[in-house]
Scaffold this active site. Structure first.
Site, short mmCIF file in Angstrom:
data_model
loop_
_atom_site.label_atom_id
_atom_site.label_comp_id
_atom_site.label_asym_id
_atom_site.label_seq_id
_atom_site.Cartn_x
_atom_site.Cartn_y
_atom_site.Cartn_z
N LYS A 1 0.83 -1.20 0.00
CA LYS A 1 0.00 0.00 0.00
C LYS A 1 0.86 1.25 0.00
O LYS A 1 1.93 1.28 0.60
CB LYS A 1 -0.89 -0.02 1.24
CG LYS A 1 -1.74 1.23 1.44
CD LYS A 1 -2.47 1.15 2.77
CE LYS A 1 -3.24 2.45 3.04
NZ LYS A 1 -2.33 3.60 3.22
N ASP B 1 -1.46 -0.27 -4.43
CA ASP B 1 -2.87 0.03 -4.34
C ASP B 1 -3.61 -0.36 -5.62
O ASP B 1 -4.82 -0.53 -5.62
CB ASP B 1 -3.09 1.54 -4.08
CG ASP B 1 -2.53 1.96 -2.73
OD1 ASP B 1 -1.33 2.29 -2.69
OD2 ASP B 1 -3.27 1.94 -1.74
#
Length: 253
Positions: free
Chosen positions: A9, A127
């Site tokens: 992330k 992401d």
């Protein structure tokens, strides 16, 4: 040649982890290439004094195909070969295109033959795991994918999605999942939460990194922890992680 893709992330400390691994492997005498696959083009900055370097897409926009391999590359700490894919003009184009363009140009310009790296590390934004962002997973690129996560819910959610993408590509001969790197944020029950993630995706925690103020201090100096504080416990953790991953992949060759 050992080829490692690290996903995670945004903001999870992935680039910090990768650049410290690069520095640690370079200190062992290995020839290392780090390819930043993030539109921010800052993956390698702490390997060369915190400076911004020209990304591959910057060069393509400015020069078409009229540039040399040396224009794409900056040599950083320990001789690490640093490349940044870059991204499109904000609001225009696909960020994944930068990754594809970087890989194509590196091959066209003979980067692997010129620099002969022992280790290639791809630092990939996690992401989004579609299009160009899946490029490092593809056959001929990374041997293994490693995911950086903390015990925070959004980091675990992103890690699970990345693991699912790796699993979905397994029948195509793509890279397989090598394990989870726990980059601690000191949230409650952090190791237990990440272990539950590992149980769910049939993987393991292959390294644990402490939350240390030395990381920010080193970055303020434009350096990795391995370079700025080589005798610190934190540098030792990065070295241990780099050794574990390198030995894991090397043993499978």
């Amino acid at each position: 040649m050992v080829k490692i893709a690290v996903y995670g992330k945004g903001g999870i400390g992935k680039s910090t982890t990768v650049s410290n691994m690069s520095a640690a492997l370079a200190d062992k005498g290995l020839k290392v290439m780090q390819i930043g696959c993030d539109p921010k083009a800052d993956s390698t900055s702490n390997l060369h004094g915190g400076t911004r370097i020209k990304s591959v897409l910057d060069l393509v926009r400015e020069n078409g195909d009229d540039f040399d391999l040396e224009d794409m590359v900056t040599i950083g700490y320990g001789g690490v070969v640093c490349v940044e894919a870059g991204g499109p003009t904000p609001g225009l184009g696909c960020a994944g295109r930068g990754i594809i363009a970087a890989f194509e140009k590196l091959e066209e310009k003979g980067a692997y033959e010129e620099y002969e790296p022992d280790v290639v590390l791809y630092d990939v934004l996690g992401d989004v795991v579609c299009g160009g962002f899946s490029m490092p997973m593809r056959s001929g690129y990374a041997d293994k994918v490693f995911i950086v996560s903390s015990g925070e819910n959004m980091a675990i959610y992103a890690a699970a999605n990345i693991a699912m993408a790796v699993s979905n590509f397994k029948d195509r001969g793509y890279a397989t999942l090598g394990g989870i790197i726990l980059n601690k944020r000191n949230v409650a029950n952090e190791e237990e939460k990440v272990q539950t993630l590992c149980d769910d995706i049939d993987s393991d925690i292959i390294g644990i990194l402490s939350r240390s103020p030395l990381v920010q201090e080193a970055e303020d100096m434009g350096k990795t922890v391995v370079e700025a504080f080589p005798d610190s416990e934190m540098a030792g953790e990065y070295r241990k992680l780099a050794d574990t991953i390198y030995e894991l992949i090397s043993s499978e060759d």
